[in-house]
Scaffold this active site. Structure first.
Site, short mmCIF file in Angstrom:
data_model
loop_
_atom_site.label_atom_id
_atom_site.label_comp_id
_atom_site.label_asym_id
_atom_site.label_seq_id
_atom_site.Cartn_x
_atom_site.Cartn_y
_atom_site.Cartn_z
N SER A 154 0.84 -1.20 0.00
CA SER A 154 0.00 0.00 0.00
C SER A 154 0.87 1.25 0.00
CB SER A 154 -0.86 -0.03 1.26
OG SER A 154 -1.40 1.24 1.53
N TYR B 262 -2.05 -1.14 10.80
CA TYR B 262 -2.29 -1.71 9.48
C TYR B 262 -1.10 -1.43 8.55
CZ TYR B 262 -3.74 -1.72 4.60
OH TYR B 262 -3.77 -1.92 3.25
N LYS C 65 2.18 -3.78 6.54
CA LYS C 65 2.64 -3.74 5.14
C LYS C 65 4.14 -3.48 5.09
CE LYS C 65 -1.43 -4.38 3.28
NZ LYS C 65 -1.77 -5.71 2.76
P1 NAD Z 1 -10.99 -7.06 1.10
O1 NAD Z 1 -11.18 -7.08 2.57
O2 NAD Z 1 -12.15 -6.78 0.24
O3 NAD Z 1 -10.32 -8.43 0.62
C1 NAD Z 1 -9.46 -9.18 1.42
C2 NAD Z 1 -9.94 -10.62 1.41
O4 NAD Z 1 -9.05 -11.41 2.19
C3 NAD Z 1 -11.34 -10.79 2.01
O5 NAD Z 1 -12.12 -11.55 1.11
C4 NAD Z 1 -11.09 -11.54 3.32
O6 NAD Z 1 -12.17 -12.40 3.63
C5 NAD Z 1 -9.82 -12.29 3.01
N1 NAD Z 1 -8.95 -12.61 4.16
C6 NAD Z 1 -8.49 -11.79 5.14
N2 NAD Z 1 -7.69 -12.47 5.97
C7 NAD Z 1 -7.63 -13.75 5.52
C8 NAD Z 1 -6.94 -14.91 5.94
N3 NAD Z 1 -6.18 -14.93 7.03
N4 NAD Z 1 -7.10 -16.04 5.22
C9 NAD Z 1 -7.87 -16.06 4.12
N5 NAD Z 1 -8.54 -15.00 3.67
C10 NAD Z 1 -8.41 -13.85 4.36
O7 NAD Z 1 -9.81 -6.01 0.82
P2 NAD Z 1 -9.29 -5.44 -0.57
O8 NAD Z 1 -9.64 -4.00 -0.63
O9 NAD Z 1 -9.67 -6.31 -1.69
O10 NAD Z 1 -7.72 -5.50 -0.31
C11 NAD Z 1 -6.93 -6.59 -0.74
C12 NAD Z 1 -5.50 -6.38 -0.30
O11 NAD Z 1 -5.04 -5.14 -0.81
C13 NAD Z 1 -5.33 -6.30 1.23
O12 NAD Z 1 -4.13 -6.93 1.58
C14 NAD Z 1 -5.25 -4.82 1.49
O13 NAD Z 1 -4.52 -4.52 2.64
C15 NAD Z 1 -4.52 -4.34 0.23
N6 NAD Z 1 -4.76 -2.92 -0.05
C16 NAD Z 1 -6.06 -2.47 -0.18
C17 NAD Z 1 -6.29 -1.10 -0.40
C18 NAD Z 1 -7.69 -0.58 -0.50
O14 NAD Z 1 -7.86 0.63 -0.37
N7 NAD Z 1 -8.71 -1.39 -0.77
C19 NAD Z 1 -5.20 -0.21 -0.52
C20 NAD Z 1 -3.91 -0.72 -0.42
C21 NAD Z 1 -3.71 -2.08 -0.18
N1 UFG Z 2 -12.69 11.27 3.39
C1 UFG Z 2 -13.72 12.12 3.74
N2 UFG Z 2 -14.86 11.56 4.24
C2 UFG Z 2 -15.02 10.21 4.40
C3 UFG Z 2 -13.95 9.36 4.02
C4 UFG Z 2 -12.79 9.93 3.53
O1 UFG Z 2 -13.61 13.33 3.62
O2 UFG Z 2 -16.08 9.77 4.87
C5 UFG Z 2 -11.46 11.87 2.80
C6 UFG Z 2 -10.20 11.56 3.58
O3 UFG Z 2 -9.97 12.53 4.58
C7 UFG Z 2 -9.14 11.56 2.48
C8 UFG Z 2 -9.90 11.04 1.25
O4 UFG Z 2 -11.28 11.27 1.54
O5 UFG Z 2 -8.73 12.88 2.21
C9 UFG Z 2 -9.67 9.56 1.00
O6 UFG Z 2 -9.94 8.82 2.19
P1 UFG Z 2 -10.05 7.22 2.17
O7 UFG Z 2 -10.39 6.80 3.56
O8 UFG Z 2 -10.96 6.79 1.09
O9 UFG Z 2 -8.59 6.76 1.75
P2 UFG Z 2 -7.19 6.97 2.49
O10 UFG Z 2 -6.28 7.59 1.50
O11 UFG Z 2 -7.34 7.64 3.79
O12 UFG Z 2 -6.79 5.46 2.83
C10 UFG Z 2 -6.48 4.54 1.81
C11 UFG Z 2 -6.76 3.11 2.25
C12 UFG Z 2 -5.83 2.73 3.35
C13 UFG Z 2 -4.41 3.01 2.98
C14 UFG Z 2 -4.25 4.44 2.54
C15 UFG Z 2 -2.86 4.76 2.07
O13 UFG Z 2 -8.08 2.98 2.73
O14 UFG Z 2 -5.94 1.33 3.56
O15 UFG Z 2 -5.14 4.69 1.47
O16 UFG Z 2 -2.55 3.91 1.02
F1 UFG Z 2 -3.60 2.77 4.04
#
Ligand code: NAD
Ligand code: UFG
Length: 337
Positions: free
Chosen positions: A124, A149, A153
């Site tokens: 991330s 979290y 990573k």
């Molecule tokens: P998500 O929660 O939708 O998907 C994660 C999946 O992993 C879920 O289906 C959950 O049931 C499964 N899971 C969690 N722990 C498990 C375990 N121990 N064994 C088996 N399955 C397990 O999340 P996502 O948004 O699809 O994110 C996927 C990956 O990308 C994550 O590692 C997350 O940290 C990373 N990531 C997500 C974002 C974001 O904003 N969505 C940003 C940066 C990184």
């Molecule tokens: N925001 C609002 N209102 C809300 C939610 C978010 O104003 O209800 C704003 C936040 O302050 C930020 C922007 O919208 O300025 C984006 O916020 P998000 O929560 O959607 O995303 P972030 O960038 O804070 O977080 C994301 C992922 C995290 C990751 C991070 C850095 O959710 O898992 O990017 O990679 F760690």
């Protein structure tokens, strides 16, 4: 390739499974359903015409995961499985460190044991920590993240680097995602958070369908042109194709590689509200609240390295993502049931 997709029923994993099939790969999904629904499988079948093989297993469970490696001829692993809610990780750090670290270690152990050559890890942009500049490049320091979290990573990246050094036959890609949003054009797949959404786009879509009254904008006094936070929102389908491109790269035996997956463009919260209204015709009422602790003013990616080395770049716009996120939310007002 036969690709083991951990967390393959989640938001990014499910979209990636679709793109894997499109590119001629085969997906084997492992998920413990802690943040997803089994019904996603049927939706994947509807879209791809193939019901992917699915194992309901916790990736922390070595004994249960081992037979999957023993029985499926796996060429590559994409490790999405993990817990991802920043706020929750501050309340439950033990669960976050335990789940994210042990699942990654277990997958790495089995990768070594069964000589699986290729691994893609979901990292991330949070690993860049409280950086005061944008865009960030892959060479920027990764020191300490802002919350448990993010720390998971940072730690997993370090662990995988060390493992790859000791096992040079392994190819490992650390992919640093920026802000994935949107959904599949069919309206069948999208972001399905439990409870009150933490992230901007699912909150907006829930306001759009009347499930929540108004959006709370977290601060309008940042040093940005309109005062609201700026992020690099990438359409989840673009992110998914980024994984397909990464697998191709790993086939060239590059060892350890690191890529930002973003668009290189920043969008403010107010710009996102405008884009959503333009894309959907739905008005989003909002109030401005205090800034959220730990939020950066600006975060977006430098994407040159991925473009150059993966031959990949994000194609879809924020408007596309708004339309697709809304389509999914309208079709699934209570999430995937
Ligand atoms: P998500 O929660 O939708 O998907 C994660 C999946 O992993 C879920 O289906 C959950 O049931 C499964 N899971 C969690 N722990 C498990 C375990 N121990 N064994 C088996 N399955 C397990 O999340 P996502 O948004 O699809 O994110 C996927 C990956 O990308 C994550 O590692 C997350 O940290 C990373 N990531 C997500 C974002 C974001 O904003 N969505 C940003 C940066 C990184
Ligand atoms: N925001 C609002 N209102 C809300 C939610 C978010 O104003 O209800 C704003 C936040 O302050 C930020 C922007 O919208 O300025 C984006 O916020 P998000 O929560 O959607 O995303 P972030 O960038 O804070 O977080 C994301 C992922 C995290 C990751 C991070 C850095 O959710 O898992 O990017 O990679 F760690």
């Amino acid at each position: 390739m036969r690709v083991l997709v951990t967390g393959g029923l989640g938001f990014i994993g499910s979209h990636t499974v679709v793109e894997l099939y499109k590119a001629g790969h085969e997906a084997i999904i492992v998920d413990n359903l802690c943040n997803s629904k089994k019904a996603v499988l049927g939706r994947l079948e509807k879209i791809t015409g193939v019901l992917p093989k699915f194992y309901e297993i916790d990736c922390c469970d070595y004994e249960k995961l081992k037979p999957v490696f023993a029985n499926e001829k796996i060429d590559a692993i994409i490790h999405f499985a993990g817990l991802k809610a920043v706020g929750e990780s501050c309340v439950k750090p033990l669960e976050y460190y335990e789940n994210n670290l042990i699942s990654a270690l277990t997958v790495a152990r089995l990768m070594r044991e069964f000589k699986v050559k290729n691994l893609v890890f979901s990292s991330s942009a949070t690993v860049y920590g409280l950086t005061d500049h944008a865009p960030v490049t892959e060479e920027d320091p990764v020191t300490s993240a802002i919350n448990p979290y993010g720390e998971t990573k940072v730690m997993i990246e370090r662990i995988l680097e060390d493992i790859q050094k000791a096992e040079p036959w392994m190819n490992i890609a650390l992919l640093r995602y920026f802000n994935p949003i949107g959904g599949h054009a069919s309206g069948l797949l999208g972001e399905d958070p439990n409870g009150i959404p933490n992230n901007l786009m699912p909150y907006i879509t829930q306001v759009a369908i009347g499930k929540r009254e108004k959006l709370h904008v977290f601060g309008d006094n940042y040093p940005t042109p309109d005062g609201t936070g700026i992020r690099d929102y990438i359409h989840v389908v673009d992110l998914a194709t980024g994984h397909v491109a990464t697998l191709k790269k790993l086939e060239t035996n590059p060892g350890l590689v690191v890529y930002n997956l973003g668009t290189g463009k920043g969008t403010s919260v107010f710009e996102m509200i405008d884009a959503f209204e333009k894309a959907t015709g739905v008005k989003i009422p909002y109030v401005v609240d205090a800034p959220r602790p730990g939020d950066l003013a600006v975060s977006y990616a430098k994407t040159d390295k991925a473009e150059r080395e993966l031959g990949w770049k994000a194609e879809k716009t924020v408007l596309d993502a708004c339309a697709d996120a809304y389509h999914f939310q309208k079709n699934n007002p209570n999430g995937i049931e």
